[in-house]
Design an enzyme around this catalytic site. Sequence first.
Site, PDB file in Angstrom:
ATOM      1  N   SER A 128     -53.635 -53.276 -18.700  1.00 12.62           N
ATOM      2  CA  SER A 128     -53.873 -54.725 -18.696  1.00 12.62           C
ATOM      3  C   SER A 128     -52.827 -55.477 -17.887  1.00 12.62           C
ATOM      4  O   SER A 128     -52.966 -56.676 -17.657  1.00 12.62           O
ATOM      5  CB  SER A 128     -53.873 -55.257 -20.139  1.00 12.62           C
ATOM      6  OG  SER A 128     -52.569 -55.192 -20.680  1.00 12.62           O
ATOM      7  N   SER A 171     -43.012 -42.003 -16.161  1.00 12.00           N
ATOM      8  CA  SER A 171     -41.612 -41.996 -16.568  1.00 12.00           C
ATOM      9  C   SER A 171     -40.967 -43.175 -15.847  1.00 12.00           C
ATOM     10  O   SER A 171     -41.560 -44.262 -15.750  1.00 12.00           O
ATOM     11  CB  SER A 171     -40.988 -40.657 -16.193  1.00 12.00           C
ATOM     12  OG  SER A 171     -39.609 -40.645 -16.424  1.00 12.00           O
ATOM     13  N   TYR A 214     -35.128 -47.613 -24.032  1.00 11.90           N
ATOM     14  CA  TYR A 214     -36.090 -47.291 -22.965  1.00 11.90           C
ATOM     15  C   TYR A 214     -35.683 -46.005 -22.250  1.00 11.90           C
ATOM     16  O   TYR A 214     -36.500 -45.114 -22.022  1.00 11.90           O
ATOM     17  CB  TYR A 214     -36.125 -48.471 -21.994  1.00 11.90           C
ATOM     18  CG  TYR A 214     -37.078 -48.325 -20.842  1.00 11.90           C
ATOM     19  CD1 TYR A 214     -38.450 -48.467 -21.026  1.00 11.90           C
ATOM     20  CD2 TYR A 214     -36.612 -48.080 -19.548  1.00 11.90           C
ATOM     21  CE1 TYR A 214     -39.329 -48.350 -19.954  1.00 11.90           C
ATOM     22  CE2 TYR A 214     -37.483 -47.966 -18.477  1.00 11.90           C
ATOM     23  CZ  TYR A 214     -38.835 -48.107 -18.682  1.00 11.90           C
ATOM     24  OH  TYR A 214     -39.701 -48.000 -17.621  1.00 11.90           O
ATOM     25  N   LYS A 269     -37.775 -42.474 -21.931  1.00 16.02           N
ATOM     26  CA  LYS A 269     -38.205 -41.895 -20.650  1.00 16.02           C
ATOM     27  C   LYS A 269     -37.597 -40.503 -20.454  1.00 16.02           C
ATOM     28  O   LYS A 269     -38.225 -39.634 -19.858  1.00 16.02           O
ATOM     29  CB  LYS A 269     -37.860 -42.838 -19.493  1.00 16.02           C
ATOM     30  CG  LYS A 269     -38.624 -44.169 -19.534  1.00 16.02           C
ATOM     31  CD  LYS A 269     -40.139 -43.983 -19.386  1.00 16.02           C
ATOM     32  CE  LYS A 269     -40.899 -45.293 -19.345  1.00 16.02           C
ATOM     33  NZ  LYS A 269     -42.353 -45.140 -19.210  1.00 16.02           N
TER      34      LYS A 269
HETATM   35  N1  LIG Z   1     -42.364 -52.334 -13.493  1.00 13.77           N
HETATM   36  C1  LIG Z   1     -41.393 -51.511 -13.177  1.00 13.77           C
HETATM   37  O1  LIG Z   1     -40.510 -51.839 -12.386  1.00 13.77           O
HETATM   38  C2  LIG Z   1     -41.373 -50.104 -13.744  1.00 13.77           C
HETATM   39  C3  LIG Z   1     -40.375 -49.229 -13.321  1.00 13.77           C
HETATM   40  C4  LIG Z   1     -40.338 -47.939 -13.838  1.00 13.77           C
HETATM   41  C5  LIG Z   1     -41.296 -47.519 -14.747  1.00 13.77           C
HETATM   42  N2  LIG Z   1     -42.266 -48.381 -15.150  1.00 13.77           N
HETATM   43  C6  LIG Z   1     -43.249 -47.890 -16.114  1.00 13.77           C
HETATM   44  O2  LIG Z   1     -44.547 -48.254 -15.693  1.00 13.77           O
HETATM   45  C7  LIG Z   1     -45.373 -48.510 -16.828  1.00 13.77           C
HETATM   46  C8  LIG Z   1     -45.955 -49.912 -16.704  1.00 13.77           C
HETATM   47  O3  LIG Z   1     -44.881 -50.839 -16.769  1.00 13.77           O
HETATM   48  P1  LIG Z   1     -44.966 -52.272 -16.053  1.00 13.77           P
HETATM   49  O4  LIG Z   1     -43.606 -52.854 -16.165  1.00 13.77           O
HETATM   50  O5  LIG Z   1     -45.523 -52.142 -14.698  1.00 13.77           O
HETATM   51  O6  LIG Z   1     -46.056 -53.013 -16.931  1.00 13.77           O
HETATM   52  P2  LIG Z   1     -45.956 -54.113 -18.075  1.00 13.77           P
HETATM   53  O7  LIG Z   1     -46.267 -55.425 -17.453  1.00 13.77           O
HETATM   54  O8  LIG Z   1     -44.708 -53.966 -18.846  1.00 13.77           O
HETATM   55  O9  LIG Z   1     -47.225 -53.691 -18.944  1.00 13.77           O
HETATM   56  C9  LIG Z   1     -47.146 -52.831 -20.032  1.00 13.77           C
HETATM   57  C10 LIG Z   1     -48.543 -52.328 -20.327  1.00 13.77           C
HETATM   58  O10 LIG Z   1     -48.472 -51.460 -21.462  1.00 13.77           O
HETATM   59  C11 LIG Z   1     -49.451 -51.874 -22.406  1.00 13.77           C
HETATM   60  N3  LIG Z   1     -48.992 -51.565 -23.745  1.00 13.77           N
HETATM   61  C12 LIG Z   1     -47.823 -51.920 -24.351  1.00 13.77           C
HETATM   62  N4  LIG Z   1     -47.803 -51.477 -25.615  1.00 13.77           N
HETATM   63  C13 LIG Z   1     -48.990 -50.837 -25.821  1.00 13.77           C
HETATM   64  C14 LIG Z   1     -49.573 -50.183 -26.922  1.00 13.77           C
HETATM   65  N5  LIG Z   1     -48.944 -50.087 -28.103  1.00 13.77           N
HETATM   66  N6  LIG Z   1     -50.797 -49.635 -26.787  1.00 13.77           N
HETATM   67  C15 LIG Z   1     -51.449 -49.716 -25.593  1.00 13.77           C
HETATM   68  N7  LIG Z   1     -50.960 -50.329 -24.513  1.00 13.77           N
HETATM   69  C16 LIG Z   1     -49.744 -50.895 -24.628  1.00 13.77           C
HETATM   70  C17 LIG Z   1     -49.635 -53.368 -22.180  1.00 13.77           C
HETATM   71  O11 LIG Z   1     -50.929 -53.801 -22.587  1.00 13.77           O
HETATM   72  P3  LIG Z   1     -51.296 -54.593 -23.958  1.00 13.77           P
HETATM   73  O12 LIG Z   1     -50.186 -55.521 -24.306  1.00 13.77           O
HETATM   74  O13 LIG Z   1     -52.564 -55.301 -23.585  1.00 13.77           O
HETATM   75  O14 LIG Z   1     -51.508 -53.517 -24.958  1.00 13.77           O
HETATM   76  C18 LIG Z   1     -49.527 -53.448 -20.661  1.00 13.77           C
HETATM   77  O15 LIG Z   1     -50.771 -53.162 -20.069  1.00 13.77           O
HETATM   78  C19 LIG Z   1     -44.473 -48.337 -18.058  1.00 13.77           C
HETATM   79  O16 LIG Z   1     -44.602 -47.028 -18.555  1.00 13.77           O
HETATM   80  C20 LIG Z   1     -43.087 -48.547 -17.493  1.00 13.77           C
HETATM   81  O17 LIG Z   1     -42.105 -47.898 -18.259  1.00 13.77           O
HETATM   82  C21 LIG Z   1     -42.328 -49.679 -14.677  1.00 13.77           C
END
Ligand SMILES: NC(=O)c1ccc[n+]([C@@H]2O[C@H](COP(=O)([O-])OP(=O)(O)OC[C@H]3O[C@@H](n4cnc5c(N)ncnc54)[C@H](OP(=O)(O)O)[C@@H]3O)[C@@H](O)[C@H]2O)c1
Length: 269
Positions: free
Chosen positions: A13, A129, A143, A147
Amino acid sequence: MSGQKTVWVTGASSGLGLHTAAALKEDGWRVIAGARSFEDGEQDGIHRLKLDVTDEESVRRFREKAAEIAPPDALVQCAGMLVLGSCEETRTEEFRRVMDTNYLGMVRVNRAVLPLMRERGGGKIVLFSSINGLMGIPFQSAYTASKHAIEGYAECLALEAKPFGIQVMLVEPGDHRSGSDKYRPHAAAMTRESPYADAYESATARIRHDETNGSDPDVLGRKIARILDRKRIPFRKRIAAMEQHAAVYIHRFLPAKLNAAVLRKYYIR
Ligand SMILES: NC(=O)c1ccc[n+]([C@@H]2O[C@H](COP(=O)([O-])OP(=O)(O)OC[C@H]3O[C@@H](n4cnc5c(N)ncnc54)[C@H](OP(=O)(O)O)[C@@H]3O)[C@@H](O)[C@H]2O)c1
C-alpha cells in the site's frame, strides 16, 4: 492473458512495496497485493486483499483468498516498519512490534506460501531486507535486529527450499525516497529528557535527510520486475546509491573500532 504469471506482494500500500507491485503489473504479472489498509477488491489492475502479517488468522485468510484468484509463481515480501529510539530506552513492546511485523510477519507469510509453491514444483521468494540487515545504525536497533534476523533466516530458507525448485532472494535497499513517516514512529521515551536527546536528534535528522534524498523507488521496482523475469535469480541484490554500497564495504573491511568512529561521525555530530 493466458500463461500469465502471478505474484503475491505484501506491504503493497505504500513505499517500495507499492512501487514494486506497480512495476510487476506493468511487466505483465497478475499482482495480488496485501496490506492492512486495503479493502478486498481490484484497483488499477491489481487485486487487493486485506492482510495483517502480525495476525495468523489474517495471513490464513489472505492465502485462501489469494489462492482462489491464482496461486503464486512468486512472492515479494515488503511489509515493514521501524521504531526509532535508543537501545536503552526502546521498550520491549516496541522491539516486539518491529520484530513481529518485519521478521515474524515474513515468517508467517512464507509458512503459508511454501506448501503452495512446493505443490506447484517451484517458485521465487523475494524478501525485503535492508542495508541495515548488514550493518548497525544508531537509534535503529529494533529495525536493524529485525533485518539481521531476516538475513540469517533467508540463508536457511534458501538451503532448505532449493530441492523443491524454490529460489530465494534478499533485496537490500539503501535509502529510497518512498517510505512514509507513518511507519517510522519514535519510541515513547525519546523526549528532550532522554540522556541521548542530542545524539538522537542529530542521528534522526541525518536518517530523515538520507531517506528524503534517497534513490528512486520506481527504479527499484523495475529492477525487481526485471530480475523476477529471469529463470535464475541471485540470492542477494543490493539496490543502493554508490555511497551506500561503499558504506557496506567499509563496514566489512575496516576494523570495528574505525568503522564505529566513521559511523558516529556521520550520524552523531
Ligand atoms: N524506504 C527505504 O528507504 C527502505 C530502505 C531499506 C529497506 N526498506 C524496506 O522496504 C520495505 C518497504 O518499506 P518502505 O519504507 O518503502 O515503505 P513504507 O512506506 O514504510 O510502507 C510500509 C508498508 O508495510 C505495510 N505494513 C506495515 N505493517 C504491516 C502489517 N502488520 N501487515 C501488513 N502490511 C504491513 C504498510 O501497509 P499498511 O499500513 O496498509 O498495512 C505499507 O504498505 C520494508 O521492508 C523496509 O524495511 C525500505
